[in-house]
Design an enzyme around this catalytic site. Structure first.
Site, mmCIF file in Angstrom:
data_model
loop_
_atom_site.group_PDB
_atom_site.id
_atom_site.type_symbol
_atom_site.label_atom_id
_atom_site.label_comp_id
_atom_site.label_asym_id
_atom_site.label_seq_id
_atom_site.Cartn_x
_atom_site.Cartn_y
_atom_site.Cartn_z
ATOM 1 N N GLY A 41 6.410 3.616 1.623
ATOM 2 C CA GLY A 41 6.666 4.412 0.432
ATOM 3 C C GLY A 41 5.846 5.695 0.471
ATOM 4 O O GLY A 41 4.881 5.812 1.230
ATOM 5 N N GLY A 92 7.035 -0.067 3.185
ATOM 6 C CA GLY A 92 8.403 0.060 2.728
ATOM 7 C C GLY A 92 9.420 0.027 3.846
ATOM 8 O O GLY A 92 10.573 -0.375 3.638
ATOM 9 N N GLU A 116 -1.153 -2.522 3.575
ATOM 10 C CA GLU A 116 -1.455 -2.096 2.207
ATOM 11 C C GLU A 116 -2.894 -2.355 1.771
ATOM 12 O O GLU A 116 -3.406 -1.644 0.900
ATOM 13 C CB GLU A 116 -0.487 -2.774 1.231
ATOM 14 C CG GLU A 116 0.927 -2.237 1.268
ATOM 15 C CD GLU A 116 1.762 -2.787 2.417
ATOM 16 O OE1 GLU A 116 2.909 -2.348 2.576
ATOM 17 O OE2 GLU A 116 1.263 -3.669 3.157
ATOM 18 N N ASP A 125 3.705 -5.569 -0.397
ATOM 19 C CA ASP A 125 4.780 -5.767 -1.367
ATOM 20 C C ASP A 125 6.140 -5.727 -0.663
ATOM 21 O O ASP A 125 6.264 -6.207 0.457
ATOM 22 C CB ASP A 125 4.663 -4.742 -2.494
ATOM 23 C CG ASP A 125 4.855 -3.303 -2.051
ATOM 24 O OD1 ASP A 125 4.608 -2.993 -0.870
ATOM 25 O OD2 ASP A 125 5.254 -2.467 -2.885
#
Length: 369
Positions: A73, A121, A144, A152
């Site tokens: 992301g 992502g 992350e 995530d």
């Protein structure tokens, strides 16, 4: 194909295959909200289109097609939005996780060509693929914890499905996997020489496929036949990362004189102590969850990462905002974690991340099944 430089997802039907190209090479194809929406729109359009038998997705590098898949992301957007209170940040995670679910549950073959960097992502839009192809240039990771976040995009789900306690190891450390390592870890299905990708891609539009499964079989004819061996000891990973808590894991590593243990302990000591505890709990809870349940849990978690109300933190005091600042904004690589030590994290600090910020009926991902 679209050529507008402001459009970073190119979608076209070539032959019987829906072809998606991520085209934001200067940012290593990091996902923006617009890109998430474009990917979702294309997949929904093709889901019921009888012309489309399968979908393939690739990235672009600075030199042209392939060379990079997706770095994750857009964390600079996360940082700016968190500080300004931009509601688009909430939309980003809700729509990204819904896209991850769509990919995992897509009724047609979805083939991810994960050449080059594929992290965060990027893993979210590839791990749900029916065929995950890597190359000798691939670099896969869920890094992350390096920015005070957690793995995530369904990371709890797919990491917890790795053999033994490999998921805890990869999620806590953020270790980067080469293509062959990813196959060993069960996070990729086939290793293909990067030099064959352009011809493979072109052939998707030229071959008279009759079924989606035929598209997958054709792609698999390009793979290496050898089964890669993992460069880590599964026995050691399970012995250490199967322990009950983060302090116990670190204590075991620091009591071990091996290079692997010493290096792994040093990595964990650099990460956010609070988020290490959260990640261990996340992955272990996810083992007993469906994909939809995991994504709803992760949507809760990410809300708490930016609005850590149970610790009276938000904005600059968030572990995630501080981690992004240190890594990507100021680039001093000196995050000021709070608490500063793994041993100082209390159960109450962790438990708050798993509380429900919305009633069940109002959850942003309540519609997923």
């Amino acid at each position: 194909m679209q050529t507008n430089p402001d459009v970073h997802v190119h979608a076209e039907i070539r032959g019987r295959v829906g072809c998606l190209t991520l085209a934001r090479p200067k940012a290593l194809n990091a996902l923006s909200l617009a890109m998430i929406r474009d990917l979702t729109a294309a997949l929904l359009s093709w889901r019921e289109d009888p012309q489309v038998l399968a979908v393939a997705i690739r990235g672009t590098g600075k030199e042209g097609p392939f060379g990079a898949f997706c770095a994750g992301g857009d964390i600079r957007f996360f940082h700016q939005s968190a500080l300004s209170g931009d509601p688009a940040l909430e939309d980003f995670f809700t729509e990204e996780y819904a896209l991850n679910h769509l990919i995992h549950t897509y009724p047609k073959p979805y083939i991810a060509l994960m050449d080059g960097i594929c992290m965060g992502g990027g893993m979210g839009i590839s791990q749900g693929a029916s065929l995950r192809i890597v190359t000798e240039r691939s670099k896969l990771a869920m890094p992350e914890t390096n920015i005070g976040l957690f793995p995530d995009v369904g990371g709890g789900y797919f990491l917890s499905r790795c053999d033994g306690h490999l998921g805890e190891y990869l999620g806590l450390t953020g270790r980067v996997l080469a293509g062959a390592d990813a196959v060993s870890a069960g996070l990729a299905d086939a290793l293909v020489d990067s030099g064959r990708l352009v011809a493979l891609w072109e052939s998707l539009g030229e071959t008279p496929f009759e079924t989606g499964e035929a598209v997958e079989r054709w792609c698999l004819t390009h793979k290496h036949r050898e089964t890669p061996r993992a460069p880590w000891s599964a026995t050691e990973v399970d012995r250490v990362f199967g322990l009950a808590s983060v302090p116990a894991i670190v204590e075991a590593l620091e009591a071990d004189a091996s290079d692997w243990a010493r290096e792994t302990a040093a990595i964990l000591r650099q990460r956010s102590p609070l988020m290490l505890h959260v990640v261990l709990e996340q992955i272990r809870r996810a083992r007993g969850m469906s994909l939809a349940q995991d994504l709803r849990m992760e949507r809760n978690l990410v809300r708490h990462c930016f609005h850590t109300r149970h610790l009276q933190r938000q904005g600059v005091s968030s572990e995630t905002v501080e981690g992004i600042r240190a890594l990507a904004v100021d680039k001093d690589h000196q995050p000021q974690w709070n608490p500063a030590r793994i041993e100082d994290v209390s159960p109450e600090m962790v438990e708050g991340f798993f509380s429900e910020p919305w009633p069940a009926w109002a959850h942003p991902l309540a519609h997923l099944d």
